[in-house]
Design a protein around this motif. Structure first.
Motif, PDB file in Angstrom:
ATOM      1  N   GLN A  94       0.828  -1.198   0.000  1.00 44.46           N
ATOM      2  CA  GLN A  94       0.000   0.000   0.000  1.00 44.46           C
ATOM      3  C   GLN A  94       0.865   1.251   0.000  1.00 44.46           C
ATOM      4  O   GLN A  94       0.598   2.213  -0.726  1.00 44.46           O
ATOM      5  CB  GLN A  94      -0.913   0.001   1.242  1.00 44.46           C
ATOM      6  CG  GLN A  94      -1.995  -1.073   1.229  1.00 44.46           C
ATOM      7  CD  GLN A  94      -3.023  -0.834   0.134  1.00 44.46           C
ATOM      8  OE1 GLN A  94      -3.012  -1.528  -0.883  1.00 44.46           O
ATOM      9  NE2 GLN A  94      -3.889   0.139   0.312  1.00 44.46           N
ATOM     10  N   VAL A  95       1.898   1.251   0.885  1.00 50.25           N
ATOM     11  CA  VAL A  95       2.789   2.419   0.967  1.00 50.25           C
ATOM     12  C   VAL A  95       3.513   2.637  -0.353  1.00 50.25           C
ATOM     13  O   VAL A  95       3.644   3.765  -0.844  1.00 50.25           O
ATOM     14  CB  VAL A  95       3.798   2.239   2.121  1.00 50.25           C
ATOM     15  CG1 VAL A  95       4.847   3.347   2.085  1.00 50.25           C
ATOM     16  CG2 VAL A  95       3.077   2.245   3.459  1.00 50.25           C
ATOM     17  N   SER A 113      -2.832  -9.801  -6.225  1.00 52.49           N
ATOM     18  CA  SER A 113      -3.011  -9.439  -4.810  1.00 52.49           C
ATOM     19  C   SER A 113      -4.077  -8.348  -4.674  1.00 52.49           C
ATOM     20  O   SER A 113      -4.431  -7.685  -5.651  1.00 52.49           O
ATOM     21  CB  SER A 113      -1.692  -8.945  -4.201  1.00 52.49           C
ATOM     22  OG  SER A 113      -1.275  -7.759  -4.847  1.00 52.49           O
ATOM     23  N   ASP A 114      -4.567  -8.214  -3.432  1.00 54.79           N
ATOM     24  CA  ASP A 114      -5.606  -7.205  -3.185  1.00 54.79           C
ATOM     25  C   ASP A 114      -5.090  -5.803  -3.506  1.00 54.79           C
ATOM     26  O   ASP A 114      -5.840  -4.946  -4.001  1.00 54.79           O
ATOM     27  CB  ASP A 114      -6.049  -7.256  -1.714  1.00 54.79           C
ATOM     28  CG  ASP A 114      -6.765  -8.552  -1.375  1.00 54.79           C
ATOM     29  OD1 ASP A 114      -7.256  -9.207  -2.318  1.00 54.79           O
ATOM     30  OD2 ASP A 114      -6.818  -8.909  -0.175  1.00 54.79           O
ATOM     31  N   SER A 115      -3.805  -5.556  -3.197  1.00 56.00           N
ATOM     32  CA  SER A 115      -3.272  -4.200  -3.359  1.00 56.00           C
ATOM     33  C   SER A 115      -3.194  -3.754  -4.804  1.00 56.00           C
ATOM     34  O   SER A 115      -3.137  -2.564  -5.089  1.00 56.00           O
ATOM     35  CB  SER A 115      -1.874  -4.103  -2.716  1.00 56.00           C
ATOM     36  OG  SER A 115      -1.007  -5.075  -3.281  1.00 56.00           O
ATOM     37  N   ILE A 116      -3.223  -4.717  -5.719  1.00 58.92           N
ATOM     38  CA  ILE A 116      -3.066  -4.339  -7.117  1.00 58.92           C
ATOM     39  C   ILE A 116      -4.376  -3.863  -7.727  1.00 58.92           C
ATOM     40  O   ILE A 116      -4.377  -3.233  -8.799  1.00 58.92           O
ATOM     41  CB  ILE A 116      -2.478  -5.530  -7.919  1.00 58.92           C
ATOM     42  CG1 ILE A 116      -1.645  -5.005  -9.100  1.00 58.92           C
ATOM     43  CG2 ILE A 116      -3.587  -6.435  -8.443  1.00 58.92           C
ATOM     44  CD1 ILE A 116      -0.860  -6.101  -9.781  1.00 58.92           C
ATOM     45  N   GLY A 161       1.769  -3.963  -6.199  1.00 57.52           N
ATOM     46  CA  GLY A 161       0.919  -5.142  -6.183  1.00 57.52           C
ATOM     47  C   GLY A 161       1.585  -6.308  -6.897  1.00 57.52           C
ATOM     48  O   GLY A 161       2.441  -6.112  -7.766  1.00 57.52           O
ATOM     49  N   CYS A 162       1.206  -7.545  -6.492  1.00 56.32           N
ATOM     50  CA  CYS A 162       1.785  -8.758  -7.086  1.00 56.32           C
ATOM     51  C   CYS A 162       0.752  -9.439  -8.006  1.00 56.32           C
ATOM     52  O   CYS A 162      -0.450  -9.331  -7.769  1.00 56.32           O
ATOM     53  CB  CYS A 162       2.205  -9.734  -5.985  1.00 56.32           C
ATOM     54  SG  CYS A 162       3.369  -9.055  -4.797  1.00 56.32           S
ATOM     55  N   CYS A 197       3.349  -4.716 -10.103  1.00 54.51           N
ATOM     56  CA  CYS A 197       2.971  -3.438 -10.699  1.00 54.51           C
ATOM     57  C   CYS A 197       3.049  -2.380  -9.604  1.00 54.51           C
ATOM     58  O   CYS A 197       2.507  -2.581  -8.502  1.00 54.51           O
ATOM     59  CB  CYS A 197       1.552  -3.499 -11.284  1.00 54.51           C
ATOM     60  SG  CYS A 197       1.435  -4.454 -12.813  1.00 54.51           S
ATOM     61  N   GLN A 198       3.694  -1.289  -9.887  1.00 52.34           N
ATOM     62  CA  GLN A 198       3.854  -0.228  -8.897  1.00 52.34           C
ATOM     63  C   GLN A 198       3.433   1.105  -9.482  1.00 52.34           C
ATOM     64  O   GLN A 198       3.775   1.445 -10.616  1.00 52.34           O
ATOM     65  CB  GLN A 198       5.309  -0.146  -8.430  1.00 52.34           C
ATOM     66  CG  GLN A 198       5.529   0.875  -7.319  1.00 52.34           C
ATOM     67  CD  GLN A 198       6.958   0.873  -6.808  1.00 52.34           C
ATOM     68  OE1 GLN A 198       7.850   0.335  -7.453  1.00 52.34           O
ATOM     69  NE2 GLN A 198       7.174   1.457  -5.647  1.00 52.34           N
ATOM     70  N   ASP A 199       2.683   1.859  -8.670  1.00 48.15           N
ATOM     71  CA  ASP A 199       2.251   3.194  -9.078  1.00 48.15           C
ATOM     72  C   ASP A 199       3.427   4.153  -8.913  1.00 48.15           C
ATOM     73  O   ASP A 199       3.898   4.404  -7.800  1.00 48.15           O
ATOM     74  CB  ASP A 199       1.081   3.642  -8.213  1.00 48.15           C
ATOM     75  CG  ASP A 199       0.438   4.920  -8.741  1.00 48.15           C
ATOM     76  OD1 ASP A 199       1.148   5.714  -9.379  1.00 48.15           O
ATOM     77  OD2 ASP A 199      -0.769   5.124  -8.484  1.00 48.15           O
ATOM     78  N   ILE A 200       3.951   4.669  -9.984  1.00 43.92           N
ATOM     79  CA  ILE A 200       5.118   5.568  -9.950  1.00 43.92           C
ATOM     80  C   ILE A 200       4.738   6.965 -10.441  1.00 43.92           C
ATOM     81  O   ILE A 200       5.584   7.711 -10.942  1.00 43.92           O
ATOM     82  CB  ILE A 200       6.289   5.004 -10.786  1.00 43.92           C
ATOM     83  CG1 ILE A 200       5.845   4.796 -12.238  1.00 43.92           C
ATOM     84  CG2 ILE A 200       6.808   3.711 -10.191  1.00 43.92           C
ATOM     85  CD1 ILE A 200       7.000   4.461 -13.181  1.00 43.92           C
TER      86      ILE A 200
END
Length: 897
Positions: free
Chosen positions: A232-233, A251-254, A237-238, A333-336
């Protein structure tokens, strides 16, 4: 079950007890009693035989009787009742009748031919009674032992049952996964010990396994939570894509990152990337769908569009071969978006720095140059290859003074910025002034890594500022710092919380500077001021500052005083240096100076206060003879407070009528007659009472109030003389003192003339007294003013003659009528031979110039006689009368007539 066991055990105890009682009562006790009785009977029979033989053995009847008694006594101890020798038939009859006694007979032999027989009576119940009591005691003991054993067995059974019950309970807990409850403890002798120990070991092992599983579960949950939180921080997400099945796990975070919403967990890659921006989606899908081999890595950035907002995503993935030989793509995947925005901002900043109108340099933490922008190159001529890897000159001792170098590095290494002006150097060696700002840069670990130095060429501005500063902070004539500069310096010094060392201010001006201006001209006076300034600069100590405050007034500041000797030495050096002759326009000019000292912070915490205190000390030095220095004291401070108070109250006192005139008689020494008076002002203060003229005349002079006050004195003197005239008393002269400011006032002549005219008095009855110092302020103008006064018919007197300039040479040129000898020459006559000679010389000289002579301070007859002998004209002093009011004067004049 418990109640059943209790009932069973109770019944068992009852049955066994009853059986035991029956066995004892019906079998053992009867049998034992019969056996005991048989044994006793045999014993009695034996005793009967023996006893009969003994009796027969006695020869006499008396002996037999005695023996029989003895046998009966002994037999009773053995349990029989009586041993008798009687008729057998009688005995048998008695025996048949007795219910509780039995008879044991011993038949006599037939040979004895007798009907008697030996017999032994005994009671069977008595024989077996004691033994039956013992038997019943044994019975009771046996039953008690049995009961005790039963109770022990019963309690053990209870404990056993309880243990079994507890074991059953714990076993039930084990069955449902509750391993915290321990198995019951039993004695080591219990048959359950081994079983319970085995169960307890099993329970502990299960509990340990459970706790381990729980711990691992908690750790696993914590890891999952931390992983989720970190995702989250990091906006991370995976996901996993089974290529063959086209199934994506994520994953939930994605979900929030890719904007998946509440979609099914089993989706394909197309749905998984459904929110990808249309401009990036095709290239991304092609990249993922290309043939993949194990360990292939995919790294790419793309955009997604969710609810009209565009965000930047970074995708990282690696192909892995699964056990079933299929390829799976595992990735993140990461929000950048934020990083992309920062990169965009940095790009803009980089462009701004490159195109900046200010020179920009970036150095590492030790000052080695890493970057310069084009403007810096344009200003200095240096290229990046010229400076890269070298120490920035702006951070070196070439641009920074020794003390500034340390302070600048201290500031920037502490993470604080620094701003200031530096004299920089161009590539061609020329110097220029630059306004520099140094900002520290920290990395993501908050570690200081670089400095950004922004500089602007301010040479022209610096030059203009220097010129302006020169005009505003420096004296145009001497080049010394001016009053503004000096006050700023004092303010900075006084604003420090703790001064490193005491400081001292010296205030000085040139004695008789006005005379130089008047006699030599203003250019010569200016040249003298310049030369004085140069001399002061040469003798200044290392922490000293000389300034010109205005006119001929100079100030010295010594900011770090080591001791009082240093100050005294500096002050004396100044006096000696100024006292040396100056050569101006080929003329040798000698002047002196008077110095007043005030200490910081002891004598004041404001610049104006310090200067006032130093000024007071300087005037004290002047009053004490000039060409010396004096330090400010508390007494001077009290004078200052009095000065401030009286400055405010003097006008009020005049308006309120608090001033009065007193008159001191002047006597014709030859005729011993009052011929005149001197008007003396007195102040009756409403709070302080009488205030001496010595305490307020100088204040009135300094504040300028002396002019209206002096005008009032002259007018009041005229009104008082008019009162004497109206009283019919003989006309006498009246002398009035004229101060320097009043003498210079354009209104002086008008006031004198008007006051005399309004009171219709003869001008010849008035005399004005002036001092030598007043005349020397402007000799030419003074002569003109004195002549104008004489034209009014008023006499002019020189007061305190001999204490000022001893100007015998200029007396002949001055329009004066009277010369007054100062009291300092009179008070020691006739003891002082020198005073006698001086006084005689003054009187003789004055008469030779046709001047009247007035001697002040006469207090003894000897002084009067001496002055009469020297032909002094007029005397004044306490010997003739103290200053008195008008009413007192009238009485004295009436008596004088």
């Amino acid at each position: 079950m418990k109640n059943f066991l209790h009932s069973y055990m109770l019944h068992l105890w009852c049955v066994v007890t009853i059986l035991t009682v029956l066995l004892f009562e019906q079998v053992w006790i009867p049998y034992s009693s019969d056996k005991l009785l048989s044994e006793r009977i045999e014993q009695f029979h034996y005793s009967l035989q023996v006893s009969s033989l003994l009796v027969e053995a006695k020869q006499t009847e008396q002996g037999q009787k005695t023996l029989l008694n003895q046998l009966n006594a002994q037999g009773r101890t053995q349990g029989w009742l009586a041993f008798v020798y009687d008729d057998e038939q009688s005995l048998r009859q008695q025996a048949s009748k007795s219910k509780d006694k039995q008879l044991l007979l011993l038949n006599t032999p037939d040979t004895l031919n007798t009907a008697n027989a030996y017999a032994l009576w005994f009671k069977p119940s008595d024989i077996i009674a004691k033994q039956q009591f013992v038997y019943r005691i044994i019975e009771i003991i046996f039953i008690a032992l049995f009961s005790f054993v039963f109770i022990v067995i019963w309690r053990k059974q209870q404990s056993f049952v309880k243990s079994l019950r507890e074991i059953a309970t714990v076993t039930k807990f084990l069955a449902v996964g509750r391993f915290e409850t321990a198995f019951p403890t039993v004695k080591n002798s219990s048959i359950l010990t081994e079983i319970i120990d085995t169960f307890e070991v099993t329970r502990k092992a299960l509990l340990t396994m459970k706790l381990d599983l729980q711990k691992k579960g908690i750790e696993s949950e914590a890891k999952d939570q931390r992983l989720y939180n970190s995702h989250q921080v990091a906006s991370l997400g995976c996901w996993e894509w089974q290529v063959v099945k086209d199934e994506v796990w994520f994953s939930d975070s994605i979900q929030a990152i890719l904007g998946l919403g509440e979609t099914s967990r089993k989706i394909g890659i197309q749905d998984f990337l459904g929110s990808v921006h249309s401009s990036d989606k095709k290239a991304l899908i092609q990249r993922l769908l290309q043939p993949l081999q194990a360990n292939d890595v995919i790294a790419t950035d793309f955009r997604i569009s969710v609810a009209g907002k565009v965000r930047h995503i970074q995708l990282l993935a690696k192909a892995q071969e699964h056990r079933d030989k299929t390829i799976r793509l595992n990735g993140t995947c990461q929000d950048i978006t934020e990083r992309k925005e920062i990169e965009s901002l940095l790009q803009k900043l980089s462009s701004a720095i490159t195109a900046s109108g200010s020179g920009v340099m970036i150095t590492d933490v030790i000052g080695l140059v890493e970057y310069i922008n084009p403007k810096f190159t344009q200003t200095t001529g240096y290229l990046l290859e010229d400076l890269a890897g070298t120490t920035s000159i702006m951070l070196s001792r070439e641009c920074l003074a020794e003390d500034e170098y340390d302070s600048v590095w201290k500031e920037i290494l502490a993470g604080r910025g620094w701003r200031g002006d530096l004299e920089n150097i161009r590539k061609d060696g020329s110097a220029y002034w630059s306004s520099v700002s140094i900002s520290p840069i920290n990395n993501e670990y908050d570690e200081l890594t670089h400095f950004v130095i922004v500089s602007e060429d301010v040479s022209e501005l610096k030059d203009a500022h220097a010129r302006m500063e020169q005009l505003t902070l420096y004296d145009e004539l001497t080049g010394l710092p001016n009053r503004r500069f000096f006050l700023r310096k004092l303010e900075r010094l006084l604003s420090t919380k703790v001064m490193e060392a005491p400081a001292v201010v010296m205030l000085l001006d040139l004695d008789n500077f006005k005379t130089v201006n008047d006699t030599q001209g203003h250019p010569a006076g200016d040249k003298l001021l310049v030369d004085v300034a140069h001399r002061l600069e040469k003798i200044m100590p290392s922490h000293g500052l000389a300034a010109r405050l205005g006119g001929d007034e100079f100030a010295i500041l010594i900011s770090q005083v080591k001791d009082i000797k240093q100050v005294n030495k500096t002050a004396q050096t100044i006096l000696d240096t100024i006292a040396k002759p100056f050569v101006i326009n080929s003329n040798e000019i000698k002047v002196s100076t008077s110095i007043g000292l005030a200490w910081l912070p002891k004598d004041g915490n404001q610049p104006d206060v310090i200067l006032k205190h130093a000024d007071l000390a300087m005037y004290q030095a002047k009053e004490m003879g000039r060409n010396q220095y004096r330090q400010f004291t508390q007494q001077l401070n009290e004078q200052l407070q009095r000065y401030i108070r009286f400055s405010r109250e003097l006008p009020e006192a005049l308006a309120n009528g608090d001033f009065k005139l007193f008159f001191q008689p002047k006597v014709d020494l030859k005729a011993n007659k009052i011929i005149g008076v001197e008007a003396l002002i007195r102040w009756q203060h409403p709070e302080l009472g009488p205030v001496s003229p010595l305490d307020f005349i100088s204040i009135a002079e300094n504040t300028g109030f002396i002019v209206p006050l002096g005008n009032w004195v002259f007018a009041e003197a005229c009104r008082n003389m008019k009162s004497l005239k109206d009283s019919g008393l003989a006309e006498i002269s009246c002398a009035v003192n004229i101060s320097l400011r009043q003498f210079k006032a354009p209104s002086l002549l008008g006031v004198i003339e008007k006051s005399i005219r309004d009171n219709k008095l003869d001008p010849k009855l008035f005399e004005v007294e002036i001092t030598e110092s007043l005349l020397m302020e402007d000799v030419e103008q003074s002569i003109l003013t004195l002549k104008d006064i004489q034209k009014l018919g008023i006499r002019v007197a020189i007061d305190d003659f001999g204490t000022g300039y001893s100007s015998f040479s200029y007396l002949k040129n001055l329009p004066i009528n009277v010369l007054k000898i100062d009291r300092c020459f009179i008070k020691d006559i006739p003891q002082s031979v020198d005073d006698i000679k001086i006084t005689s010389a003054i009187i003789s000289m004055a008469h030779s110039l046709n001047l009247k002579v007035v001697a002040e301070g006469i207090e003894t007859v000897e002084q009067q006689d001496f002055l009469i002998e020297q032909q002094c004209d007029i005397g004044q002093g306490y010997f003739f009368g103290k200053p008195m009011s008008l009413d007192e004067l009238k009485k004295v004049l009436e008596n004088n007539e």
